[in-house]
Design an enzyme around this catalytic site. Structure first.
Site, PDB file in Angstrom:
ATOM      1  N   ARG A   8      57.169  43.775  24.984  1.00  0.00           N
ATOM      2  CA  ARG A   8      57.827  44.145  26.236  1.00  0.00           C
ATOM      3  C   ARG A   8      57.843  43.014  27.262  1.00  0.00           C
ATOM      4  O   ARG A   8      58.434  43.164  28.324  1.00  0.00           O
ATOM      5  CB  ARG A   8      57.160  45.392  26.841  1.00  0.00           C
ATOM      6  CG  ARG A   8      57.421  46.658  26.042  1.00  0.00           C
ATOM      7  CD  ARG A   8      56.701  47.867  26.617  1.00  0.00           C
ATOM      8  NE  ARG A   8      56.888  49.045  25.779  1.00  0.00           N
ATOM      9  CZ  ARG A   8      57.860  49.945  25.943  1.00  0.00           C
ATOM     10  NH1 ARG A   8      58.712  49.798  26.931  1.00  0.00           N
ATOM     11  NH2 ARG A   8      57.955  50.987  25.144  1.00  0.00           N
ATOM     12  N   GLU A  48      65.793  53.252  36.831  1.00  0.00           N
ATOM     13  CA  GLU A  48      64.658  53.654  37.664  1.00  0.00           C
ATOM     14  C   GLU A  48      65.067  53.653  39.134  1.00  0.00           C
ATOM     15  O   GLU A  48      65.993  52.940  39.528  1.00  0.00           O
ATOM     16  CB  GLU A  48      63.487  52.696  37.446  1.00  0.00           C
ATOM     17  CG  GLU A  48      62.980  52.691  36.010  1.00  0.00           C
ATOM     18  CD  GLU A  48      62.074  51.505  35.693  1.00  0.00           C
ATOM     19  OE1 GLU A  48      61.235  51.640  34.789  1.00  0.00           O
ATOM     20  OE2 GLU A  48      62.222  50.453  36.341  1.00  0.00           O
ATOM     21  N   GLU A  61      57.338  56.984  37.331  1.00  0.00           N
ATOM     22  CA  GLU A  61      57.211  55.650  36.768  1.00  0.00           C
ATOM     23  C   GLU A  61      55.904  54.982  37.228  1.00  0.00           C
ATOM     24  O   GLU A  61      55.079  55.576  37.897  1.00  0.00           O
ATOM     25  CB  GLU A  61      58.432  54.793  37.133  1.00  0.00           C
ATOM     26  CG  GLU A  61      59.442  54.642  36.005  1.00  0.00           C
ATOM     27  CD  GLU A  61      58.870  53.924  34.791  1.00  0.00           C
ATOM     28  OE1 GLU A  61      57.838  53.244  34.905  1.00  0.00           O
ATOM     29  OE2 GLU A  61      59.462  54.049  33.703  1.00  0.00           O
ATOM     30  N   GLU A  83      68.755  53.028  31.130  1.00  0.00           N
ATOM     31  CA  GLU A  83      67.582  53.674  31.738  1.00  0.00           C
ATOM     32  C   GLU A  83      67.456  53.156  33.169  1.00  0.00           C
ATOM     33  O   GLU A  83      67.071  52.006  33.372  1.00  0.00           O
ATOM     34  CB  GLU A  83      66.319  53.350  30.947  1.00  0.00           C
ATOM     35  CG  GLU A  83      66.392  53.709  29.465  1.00  0.00           C
ATOM     36  CD  GLU A  83      65.228  53.109  28.677  1.00  0.00           C
ATOM     37  OE1 GLU A  83      64.197  52.754  29.291  1.00  0.00           O
ATOM     38  OE2 GLU A  83      65.371  52.975  27.451  1.00  0.00           O
ATOM     39  N   ARG A  92      66.361  43.895  28.776  1.00  0.00           N
ATOM     40  CA  ARG A  92      65.454  44.415  29.783  1.00  0.00           C
ATOM     41  C   ARG A  92      65.617  43.800  31.178  1.00  0.00           C
ATOM     42  O   ARG A  92      64.986  44.238  32.123  1.00  0.00           O
ATOM     43  CB  ARG A  92      64.001  44.215  29.315  1.00  0.00           C
ATOM     44  CG  ARG A  92      63.688  45.004  28.058  1.00  0.00           C
ATOM     45  CD  ARG A  92      62.291  44.711  27.528  1.00  0.00           C
ATOM     46  NE  ARG A  92      61.232  45.039  28.470  1.00  0.00           N
ATOM     47  CZ  ARG A  92      60.751  46.254  28.695  1.00  0.00           C
ATOM     48  NH1 ARG A  92      61.267  47.306  28.050  1.00  0.00           N
ATOM     49  NH2 ARG A  92      59.781  46.456  29.557  1.00  0.00           N
ATOM     50  N   HIS A 112      67.193  49.095  32.034  1.00  0.00           N
ATOM     51  CA  HIS A 112      67.193  48.628  30.654  1.00  0.00           C
ATOM     52  C   HIS A 112      68.444  49.150  29.971  1.00  0.00           C
ATOM     53  O   HIS A 112      68.786  50.330  30.086  1.00  0.00           O
ATOM     54  CB  HIS A 112      65.948  49.114  29.917  1.00  0.00           C
ATOM     55  CG  HIS A 112      64.672  48.624  30.522  1.00  0.00           C
ATOM     56  ND1 HIS A 112      63.445  49.193  30.246  1.00  0.00           N
ATOM     57  CD2 HIS A 112      64.428  47.616  31.404  1.00  0.00           C
ATOM     58  CE1 HIS A 112      62.502  48.549  30.926  1.00  0.00           C
ATOM     59  NE2 HIS A 112      63.075  47.592  31.634  1.00  0.00           N
ATOM     60  N   GLU A 119      67.641  46.352  23.035  1.00  0.00           N
ATOM     61  CA  GLU A 119      67.348  46.689  24.430  1.00  0.00           C
ATOM     62  C   GLU A 119      67.272  45.400  25.254  1.00  0.00           C
ATOM     63  O   GLU A 119      66.389  44.563  25.035  1.00  0.00           O
ATOM     64  CB  GLU A 119      66.025  47.442  24.545  1.00  0.00           C
ATOM     65  CG  GLU A 119      65.677  47.815  25.985  1.00  0.00           C
ATOM     66  CD  GLU A 119      64.265  48.393  26.114  1.00  0.00           C
ATOM     67  OE1 GLU A 119      64.138  49.500  26.639  1.00  0.00           O
ATOM     68  OE2 GLU A 119      63.297  47.723  25.679  1.00  0.00           O
ATOM     69  N   GLU A 170      62.026  58.028  37.019  1.00  0.00           N
ATOM     70  CA  GLU A 170      63.061  57.780  36.014  1.00  0.00           C
ATOM     71  C   GLU A 170      63.456  59.092  35.368  1.00  0.00           C
ATOM     72  O   GLU A 170      62.605  59.937  35.066  1.00  0.00           O
ATOM     73  CB  GLU A 170      62.554  56.806  34.946  1.00  0.00           C
ATOM     74  CG  GLU A 170      63.597  56.425  33.912  1.00  0.00           C
ATOM     75  CD  GLU A 170      63.101  55.374  32.932  1.00  0.00           C
ATOM     76  OE1 GLU A 170      63.476  55.447  31.750  1.00  0.00           O
ATOM     77  OE2 GLU A 170      62.338  54.482  33.345  1.00  0.00           O
ATOM     78  N   ASP A 223      95.056  52.824  49.892  1.00  0.00           N
ATOM     79  CA  ASP A 223      95.245  51.468  50.406  1.00  0.00           C
ATOM     80  C   ASP A 223      94.244  50.529  49.748  1.00  0.00           C
ATOM     81  O   ASP A 223      93.076  50.490  50.132  1.00  0.00           O
ATOM     82  CB  ASP A 223      95.080  51.479  51.928  1.00  0.00           C
ATOM     83  CG  ASP A 223      95.145  50.078  52.543  1.00  0.00           C
ATOM     84  OD1 ASP A 223      95.536  49.132  51.827  1.00  0.00           O
ATOM     85  OD2 ASP A 223      94.815  49.941  53.730  1.00  0.00           O
TER      86      ASP A 223
END
Length: 452
Positions: free
Chosen positions: A324, A142, A197, A140, A343, A253, A341, A204, A61
């Protein structure tokens, strides 16, 4: 309903599945799919119904699934992806087991249902294929582990006080991660790393990249397995982006590459950064569109409490080869491993919608030949506002309300998600934001009640 086409490869795969069902004495099959928010759903049938399952004859449904179908057009069907068959290791007992398939949702006539997030991602994959590209994604995710009470409900007490890469005895999650690793490995995952982490109670487990659909399937499976195994230890695993004030939140990420003719389309050994023109255009597309897709990659009120300076999560729109603090960075590996990447996404996002819209945003840059701005190698978190303005660095949305407004005003959301999912998603998120905006929170009562 028309019977789906089964290729010779699928025929061989089906025979292998039948052998595995017989070998493990699988009695029950869980047919899984996700709703628009990415919440996993399933219906369970007996293994004797495998032929009906494979032919897409199992109905449900759709009006009972948030954002799917109106009650007058509620019949929908589940079409399993045979590649996602897996025996569930925690169900294996002497002489008994259970297994699962991840499914796409179809209409009664056998066509793909436009409200299914898995089908949304398939359309983006097809769009890339028309340009000669395949999409590779390595997420990735976490998560935090909290203690659960005697009823299995989460408490506010973190499971441990360990930090980044710390071993036991401080890392009390080591045993839990080991059991998660074993379960995922038994289900066909290739695990690359497992560790504590930065934040207390945060963990992670990294698994190998895959094609975009396989990566979304893996992320969905991973979240389910993590929660299932954690509960067996009396713990609650959460992918909430920022469950605890004052410490790092959890990210997802997203590492993404385009391949063409079997070669990584992002790699150019002759460039200073060893990046191709396609890679720079893809980066430009992400930077151009990110404010218009943040509501998908960061879908909760809570998501924007992670995207603040000081906790490693990006909040400024810039890219760098290694920095970063930037929204986009380029991990060091080159050649076939060259990737971009992103982030900002967090693990509460629906992986199917998130990977679809990230890929679509990057492809927008490639198709339009956009030029990426200069990379930013300074620490953006510690820049003055004046310096950021000088460099032309913009902000991500600061809350879900801003994100939804940007999502509605842009073109990437409607074009990628389609009318059905786009409209349902916007309505759902507006309700969420309005509920939060009009609620009276404990912080307000504590700060104002006695003062005014």
């Amino acid at each position: 309903m028309s019977k789906p086409f089964v290729s010779s490869t699928q025929t061989e795969l089906l025979e292998q599945i039948k052998e595995k069902i017989k070998e493990k004495n699988v009695e029950l099959l869980h047919l899984q799919f996700v709703d628009i928010e990415g919440i996993l759903k399933h219906v369970t049938v007996t293994a004797e119904q495998l032929d009906d399952v494979v032919e897409g004859k199992i109905m449900f449904d759709g009006s009972s699934i948030k954002g799917f179908s109106p009650i007058n057009r509620s019949d929908l069907y589940l079409l399993p992806d045979l590649n996602t068959f897996a025996v569930l290791p925690w169900t294996v007992e002497e002489g008994y087991a259970e297994a699962r398939f991840l499914c796409s949702v179809t209409n009664p006539d056998g066509t793909l249902f436009e409200g299914d997030p898995r089908n949304v991602l398939k359309k983006t994959i097809e769009r890339a294929a028309e340009k000669g590209y395949t999409i590779s994604v390595g997420p990735e995710l976490e998560f935090f582990l909290f203690k659960a009470d005697e009823n299995g409900n989460p408490t506010l007490e973190l499971h441990d006080g360990g930090g980044y890469f710390e071993p036991s005895p401080k890392d009390l999650g080591e045993r839990v991660r080991l059991e998660i690793y074993r379960a995922l490995k038994a289900m066909g995952f290739t695990i690359e790393a497992s560790h504590h982490e930065v934040a207390e109670g945060q963990h992670e487990i990294n698994f190998k990249y895959a094609d975009a659909l396989g990566a979304a399937d893996n992320a969905t499976t991973y979240k389910w397995v993590v929660k299932t195994i954690a509960s067996k230890f009396g713990l609650h695993a959460t992918f909430m982006p920022k469950p605890v004030f004052g410490i790092n939140g959890s990210g997802m990420h997203v590492n993404i590459s385009l391949f063409k003719d079997g070669e990584n389309a992002f790699f150019d050994p002759n460039d200073a950064n060893q990046l191709s023109e396609t890679a720079y255009q893809f980066i430009a597309g992400l930077l151009k569109n990110v404010k218009h897709f943040a509501a998908v990659t960061n879908p909760l009120v809570n998501s924007y409490k992670r995207l603040v300076p000081g906790y490693e999560a990006p909040c400024y729109i810039a890219w760098s080869a290694s920095n970063r603090s930037a929204l986009i960075r380029i991990p060091a590996k080159r050649g076939v491993a060259t990737r971009v990447e992103l982030r900002c996404p967090d693990p509460s996002a629906n992986p199917y919608l998130a990977y679809a819209i990230i890929a679509a945003a990057g492809l927008d840059g490639v198709e339009k030949g956009l030029t990426a701005p200069a990379p930013i190698d300074e620490d953006i978190f510690h820049m003055s506002g004046e310096r950021r303005a000088e460099l032309g660095i913009d902000n991500l949305p600061e809350n879900l309300g801003e994100a939804i407004a940007a999502f509605e005003s842009g073109e990437i959301g409607r074009a990628t998600l389609g009318e059905h999912v786009f409209n349902e998603y916007v309505a759902m998120k507006k309700d969420e934001w309005n509920s939060y905006r009009t609620a009276v929170h404990a912080w307000e009562v504590e700060r104002y009640q006695g003062k005014f």
